[in-house]
Design a protein around this motif. Structure first.
Motif, PDB file in Angstrom:
ATOM      1  N   VAL A 400       0.850  -1.191   0.000  1.00 56.23           N
ATOM      2  CA  VAL A 400       0.000   0.000   0.000  1.00 56.23           C
ATOM      3  C   VAL A 400       0.893   1.251   0.000  1.00 56.23           C
ATOM      4  CG1 VAL A 400      -1.719   1.315   1.323  1.00 56.23           C
ATOM      5  CG2 VAL A 400      -1.922  -1.154   1.177  1.00 56.23           C
ATOM      6  N   GLY A 401       0.551   2.142  -0.892  1.00 57.06           N
ATOM      7  CA  GLY A 401       1.280   3.410  -0.970  1.00 57.06           C
ATOM      8  C   GLY A 401       2.483   3.381  -1.898  1.00 57.06           C
ATOM      9  N   TYR A 402       2.829   2.184  -2.450  1.00 57.03           N
ATOM     10  CA  TYR A 402       3.969   2.074  -3.384  1.00 57.03           C
ATOM     11  C   TYR A 402       3.447   1.808  -4.781  1.00 57.03           C
ATOM     12  CZ  TYR A 402       7.076   1.911   0.632  1.00 57.03           C
ATOM     13  OH  TYR A 402       7.763   2.231   1.773  1.00 57.03           O
ATOM     14  N   SER A 403       3.731   2.753  -5.747  1.00 51.98           N
ATOM     15  CA  SER A 403       3.225   2.625  -7.113  1.00 51.98           C
ATOM     16  C   SER A 403       3.828   1.393  -7.786  1.00 51.98           C
ATOM     17  CB  SER A 403       3.560   3.881  -7.927  1.00 51.98           C
ATOM     18  OG  SER A 403       2.949   5.023  -7.345  1.00 51.98           O
ATOM     19  N   THR A 404       3.078   0.823  -8.712  1.00 56.11           N
ATOM     20  CA  THR A 404       3.545  -0.347  -9.460  1.00 56.11           C
ATOM     21  C   THR A 404       3.094  -0.216 -10.904  1.00 56.11           C
ATOM     22  OG1 THR A 404       3.588  -2.736  -9.496  1.00 56.11           O
ATOM     23  CG2 THR A 404       1.487  -1.697  -8.970  1.00 56.11           C
ATOM     24  N   LYS A 405       3.644  -1.055 -11.783  1.00 59.30           N
ATOM     25  CA  LYS A 405       3.369  -0.945 -13.222  1.00 59.30           C
ATOM     26  C   LYS A 405       3.201  -2.334 -13.807  1.00 59.30           C
ATOM     27  CE  LYS A 405       5.578   2.171 -15.532  1.00 59.30           C
ATOM     28  NZ  LYS A 405       6.633   2.925 -16.285  1.00 59.30           N
ATOM     29  N   LEU A 406       2.167  -2.469 -14.688  1.00 55.96           N
ATOM     30  CA  LEU A 406       1.923  -3.711 -15.414  1.00 55.96           C
ATOM     31  C   LEU A 406       2.353  -3.509 -16.866  1.00 55.96           C
ATOM     32  CD1 LEU A 406      -1.652  -4.516 -14.001  1.00 55.96           C
ATOM     33  CD2 LEU A 406       0.558  -5.269 -13.121  1.00 55.96           C
ATOM     34  N   LEU A 407       3.057  -4.497 -17.452  1.00 59.46           N
ATOM     35  CA  LEU A 407       3.603  -4.381 -18.812  1.00 59.46           C
ATOM     36  C   LEU A 407       3.204  -5.572 -19.659  1.00 59.46           C
ATOM     37  CD1 LEU A 407       7.233  -3.138 -18.052  1.00 59.46           C
ATOM     38  CD2 LEU A 407       5.377  -1.799 -19.050  1.00 59.46           C
ATOM     39  N   CYS A 408       2.959  -5.287 -20.988  1.00 60.70           N
ATOM     40  CA  CYS A 408       2.742  -6.333 -21.992  1.00 60.70           C
ATOM     41  C   CYS A 408       3.027  -5.744 -23.352  1.00 60.70           C
ATOM     42  CB  CYS A 408       1.306  -6.864 -21.907  1.00 60.70           C
ATOM     43  SG  CYS A 408       0.075  -5.632 -22.341  1.00 60.70           S
ATOM     44  N   SER A 409       3.118  -6.587 -24.396  1.00 55.85           N
ATOM     45  CA  SER A 409       3.350  -6.104 -25.767  1.00 55.85           C
ATOM     46  C   SER A 409       2.379  -6.792 -26.693  1.00 55.85           C
ATOM     47  CB  SER A 409       4.789  -6.385 -26.197  1.00 55.85           C
ATOM     48  OG  SER A 409       5.037  -7.779 -26.198  1.00 55.85           O
ATOM     49  N   GLY A 440       3.691  -0.691 -29.718  1.00 58.50           N
ATOM     50  CA  GLY A 440       3.225  -2.009 -29.316  1.00 58.50           C
ATOM     51  C   GLY A 440       3.541  -2.384 -27.899  1.00 58.50           C
ATOM     52  N   ILE A 441       4.238  -1.512 -27.121  1.00 58.10           N
ATOM     53  CA  ILE A 441       4.534  -1.773 -25.714  1.00 58.10           C
ATOM     54  C   ILE A 441       3.465  -1.053 -24.885  1.00 58.10           C
ATOM     55  CG2 ILE A 441       6.246  -1.646 -23.874  1.00 58.10           C
ATOM     56  CD1 ILE A 441       7.069  -3.369 -26.267  1.00 58.10           C
ATOM     57  N   CYS A 442       2.690  -1.827 -24.154  1.00 58.92           N
ATOM     58  CA  CYS A 442       1.579  -1.281 -23.375  1.00 58.92           C
ATOM     59  C   CYS A 442       1.898  -1.379 -21.878  1.00 58.92           C
ATOM     60  CB  CYS A 442       0.285  -2.041 -23.660  1.00 58.92           C
ATOM     61  SG  CYS A 442      -0.153  -2.039 -25.419  1.00 58.92           S
ATOM     62  N   SER A 443       1.619  -0.275 -21.160  1.00 57.11           N
ATOM     63  CA  SER A 443       1.892  -0.258 -19.719  1.00 57.11           C
ATOM     64  C   SER A 443       0.729   0.410 -18.992  1.00 57.11           C
ATOM     65  CB  SER A 443       3.199   0.489 -19.429  1.00 57.11           C
ATOM     66  OG  SER A 443       3.080   1.860 -19.803  1.00 57.11           O
ATOM     67  N   LEU A 444       0.491  -0.082 -17.750  1.00 51.78           N
ATOM     68  CA  LEU A 444      -0.525   0.492 -16.867  1.00 51.78           C
ATOM     69  C   LEU A 444       0.125   0.742 -15.515  1.00 51.78           C
ATOM     70  CD1 LEU A 444      -3.507   1.261 -16.217  1.00 51.78           C
ATOM     71  CD2 LEU A 444      -3.826  -1.114 -15.462  1.00 51.78           C
ATOM     72  N   GLU A 445       0.231   2.038 -15.166  1.00 52.85           N
ATOM     73  CA  GLU A 445       0.847   2.415 -13.909  1.00 52.85           C
ATOM     74  C   GLU A 445      -0.253   2.687 -12.878  1.00 52.85           C
ATOM     75  OE1 GLU A 445       3.943   5.722 -11.995  1.00 52.85           O
ATOM     76  OE2 GLU A 445       3.339   5.853 -14.119  1.00 52.85           O
ATOM     77  N   LYS A 448       0.253   4.793  -6.184  1.00 52.51           N
ATOM     78  CA  LYS A 448       0.020   4.648  -4.726  1.00 52.51           C
ATOM     79  C   LYS A 448      -1.257   3.850  -4.435  1.00 52.51           C
ATOM     80  CE  LYS A 448       2.504   8.869  -3.562  1.00 52.51           C
ATOM     81  NZ  LYS A 448       2.461  10.164  -2.850  1.00 52.51           N
ATOM     82  N   PRO A 449      -1.209   2.573  -4.768  1.00 48.47           N
ATOM     83  CA  PRO A 449      -2.417   1.768  -4.590  1.00 48.47           C
ATOM     84  C   PRO A 449      -2.846   1.683  -3.105  1.00 48.47           C
ATOM     85  CG  PRO A 449      -0.541   0.376  -5.022  1.00 48.47           C
ATOM     86  CD  PRO A 449      -0.064   1.772  -5.203  1.00 48.47           C
ATOM     87  N   SER A 471      -4.727 -11.301 -18.914  1.00 47.43           N
ATOM     88  CA  SER A 471      -5.041 -10.855 -17.551  1.00 47.43           C
ATOM     89  C   SER A 471      -3.938 -11.238 -16.589  1.00 47.43           C
ATOM     90  CB  SER A 471      -6.374 -11.462 -17.075  1.00 47.43           C
ATOM     91  OG  SER A 471      -7.439 -11.103 -17.936  1.00 47.43           O
ATOM     92  N   CYS A 472      -3.913 -10.559 -15.448  1.00 49.34           N
ATOM     93  CA  CYS A 472      -2.991 -10.891 -14.356  1.00 49.34           C
ATOM     94  C   CYS A 472      -3.627 -10.475 -13.041  1.00 49.34           C
ATOM     95  CB  CYS A 472      -1.654 -10.201 -14.561  1.00 49.34           C
ATOM     96  SG  CYS A 472      -1.703  -8.409 -14.328  1.00 49.34           S
ATOM     97  N   LYS A 473      -3.078 -10.937 -11.916  1.00 47.01           N
ATOM     98  CA  LYS A 473      -3.607 -10.652 -10.591  1.00 47.01           C
ATOM     99  C   LYS A 473      -2.648  -9.743  -9.853  1.00 47.01           C
ATOM    100  CE  LYS A 473      -5.324 -12.926  -6.420  1.00 47.01           C
ATOM    101  NZ  LYS A 473      -5.523 -14.229  -5.731  1.00 47.01           N
ATOM    102  N   LEU A 474      -3.210  -8.667  -9.249  1.00 44.03           N
ATOM    103  CA  LEU A 474      -2.412  -7.742  -8.460  1.00 44.03           C
ATOM    104  C   LEU A 474      -2.808  -7.885  -7.004  1.00 44.03           C
ATOM    105  CD1 LEU A 474      -0.400  -5.371  -8.260  1.00 44.03           C
ATOM    106  CD2 LEU A 474      -2.361  -3.819  -8.573  1.00 44.03           C
ATOM    107  N   ASP A 475      -1.826  -8.119  -6.140  1.00 45.71           N
ATOM    108  CA  ASP A 475      -2.066  -8.296  -4.710  1.00 45.71           C
ATOM    109  C   ASP A 475      -1.453  -7.097  -3.991  1.00 45.71           C
ATOM    110  OD1 ASP A 475      -2.694  -9.243  -2.265  1.00 45.71           O
ATOM    111  OD2 ASP A 475      -1.135 -10.805  -2.229  1.00 45.71           O
ATOM    112  N   VAL A 476      -2.311  -6.316  -3.230  1.00 43.66           N
ATOM    113  CA  VAL A 476      -1.850  -5.140  -2.495  1.00 43.66           C
ATOM    114  C   VAL A 476      -1.786  -5.508  -1.018  1.00 43.66           C
ATOM    115  CG1 VAL A 476      -2.272  -2.727  -1.935  1.00 43.66           C
ATOM    116  CG2 VAL A 476      -2.915  -3.603  -4.188  1.00 43.66           C
ATOM    117  N   LYS A 477      -0.619  -5.434  -0.404  1.00 44.82           N
ATOM    118  CA  LYS A 477      -0.409  -5.852   0.983  1.00 44.82           C
ATOM    119  C   LYS A 477      -0.248  -4.645   1.869  1.00 44.82           C
ATOM    120  CE  LYS A 477       1.914 -10.100  -0.419  1.00 44.82           C
ATOM    121  NZ  LYS A 477       3.152 -10.902  -0.288  1.00 44.82           N
TER     122      LYS A 477
END
Length: 487
Positions: A400-409, A440-445, A448-449, A471-477
């Motif tokens: 929690v509070g730390y930004s993260t990024k998901l990537l795919c192409s 073709g490089i896709c990212s989702l930032e 601060k989740p 799809s993918c799973k994001l776990d926020v601790k």
């Protein structure tokens, strides 16, 4: 006292027959007879002692026998193999071999004697003894007939002479003349203008031949050509050759009624002149046709070729386009459209290229022409493709509070439209999320989740040919709390 014995007196001079010595004062038992000594035998043979010589005293020592007289010295045997080696109008050369028998007295030298045929008045022609077995009898009169003989001399005197069997006629032996032209002069001799010419032509013949030179049937000009002749060769010398020295030179060698001739061809060459004229005959497309005429001066030798150069009017620099070209016309190709050209031609011979060139008076302009370009017809390749993910999303965990990024192409044509979803709901323009898609490089930032930002995230790509989803799973601790802060 007894009286002293009386002294012995020497005998006075006596005649040879009274030379015998007196007996000793005390008689010997058996004295040897005086006649048996060698010294007493000599007077008996008639050899009397010199006048005034005192008689020998007694007892005389036994004398040595006399040395026998040396044998008388004898001359050598006669020289051998006398013959004439050469002769001319005033001299005769003779050679011979040493005597077969020389003896103990050795050999001091030779005396050469001559006399005219029909007489016996022999006279020596050498003042000093001749050491070698060859001699030149000089200063003779042409036409005389000489008898010649040689005598060997040593301490024993003169040997018997060896005489030529026949008288020798003092006259040069005629030998037919022959010119021996060197091999390199049997063909045309070529030299450059200004070079030094020095040619030596040997010949043979006796007596000394008379040498004459002509050029084209006329006598040589002594101001231009120098001739030096010896008994064996003749030299033709030109200090600085000119083109007028070219021609056929004839050498004639005469001996009495005989003669021999030889000729040599001399060619003096230099650089040629330029072609007489050059002109542009035609211009079409990227080509120019040229024609020119042979030079008026070929340098006294044949023309071996031509060199053609071009120059662009813009730069004025000359470039060679053809060299060692043998024809009197040429086509110059690969000229540049829109440029204006001038041309020049050099002539060549075995000495090199002419110092100047013939230049075209007119110019050749390569015109721009209208070009109707028709591109080739071909079927374009169909690059259409349905979207396809080349790199999948990976499950991630964050705090929690730390930004993260998901990537795919993803790839596809036309370019696919990208949509991000959370738990099957389109995210849209939510400012919490930052969506980027480049090449073709896709990212989702996810900025601060919080506790509720975890879940299943999906990326969907679609175009006219289809769509694809991953799809993918994001776990926020929750962040870890130190033990001291739990109270």
């Amino acid at each position: 006292m007894p009286s002293k014995p009386a002294p012995i007196k020497k005998a006075a001079k006596k005649e040879p027959e009274e030379k015998a010595p007196e007996p000793a004062p005390e008689p010997a038992p058996e004295p040897a007879p005086v006649e048996e000594t060698p010294a007493e035998v000599a007077p008996a043979e008639g050899e009397a002692p010199a006048e005034g010589e005192a008689p020998a005293e007694a007892p005389a020592p036994e004398p040595k026998p006399p040395t026998p007289p040396p044998p008388p010295k004898e001359p050598t045997s006669a020289p051998v193999d006398l013959f004439v080696e050469d002769k001319n109008d005033n001299s005769v050369t003779i050679i011979w071999s040493q005597p077969e028998t020389i003896g103990d007295s050795g050999l001091d030298g030779y005396v050469i004697e001559v006399c005219k045929d029909g007489t016996e008045d022999w006279k020596a022609v050498n003042q000093d003894l001749q050491k070698s077995s060859r001699y030149v009898i000089k200063n003779q009169t042409t036409g005389d007939r000489l008898k010649i003989r040689v005598v060997a001399v040593n301490e024993g005197g003169r040997s018997p002479p060896v005489t030529l069997p026949e008288p020798v006629l003092v006259k040069e032996v005629a030998d037919r003349p022959k010119v021996r032209l060197p091999r390199f002069l049997r063909q045309r001799y070529v030299a450059l203008v200004g070079e030094k010419i020095n040619l030596t032509i040997p010949f043979t013949g006796k007596p000394k031949p008379v040498v004459t030179w002509t050029k084209g049937g006329t006598a040589l000009d002594p101001k231009r050509v120098n001739i030096r002749s010896t008994e064996r060769d003749s030299i033709l010398f030109i200090r600085a050759a000119e083109r007028d020295d070219s021609g056929v030179y004839e050498m004639c060698v005469k001996v009495e009624g005989f003669e021999d001739k030889a000729s040599l061809t001399l060619q003096i060459v230099e650089l040629p002149g330029p072609p007489a004229s050059v002109k542009i005959v035609d211009t079409w497309g990227f080509n120019v046709a040229l024609e020119w005429t042979a030079p008026r001066d070929n340098g006294n030798t044949e023309i071996t070729g031509y060199t053609i150069q071009k120059a662009d009017k813009k730069t004025g620099d000359w470039f060679t386009v053809l060299e060692h070209y043998h024809r009197l016309n040429a086509t110059i190709s690969d000229l540049i459209m829109g440029n204006t050209y001038k041309f020049r031609v050099f002539s060549e011979n075995k000495c090199g290229m002419s110092e100047s060139a013939a230049v075209t008076k007119e110019e050749a302009k390569i015109l721009k022409t209208d070009i109707d370009y028709k591109p080739p017809e071909y079927k374009e390749h169909d690059f259409s493709e349905a979207p396809k993910f080349t790199t999948s999303l990976s499950d991630r965990a964050t705090t929690v509070g730390y930004s993260t990024k998901l990537l795919c192409s993803v790839r596809g044509f036309p370019k696919p439209k990208i949509e991000w979803m959370k738990n099957q709901m389109i995210i849209g323009d939510d400012p919490k999320f930052r969506q980027i898609c480049v090449q073709g490089i896709c990212s989702l930032e996810i900025r601060k989740p919080g506790n509720f930002d975890g879940g299943v995230y999906s990326c969907r790509a679609k175009n006219d040919h289809g769509e694809a989803v991953i799809s993918c799973k994001l776990d926020v601790k929750q962040p870890a709390i130190p033990d001291g802060d739990k109270k």
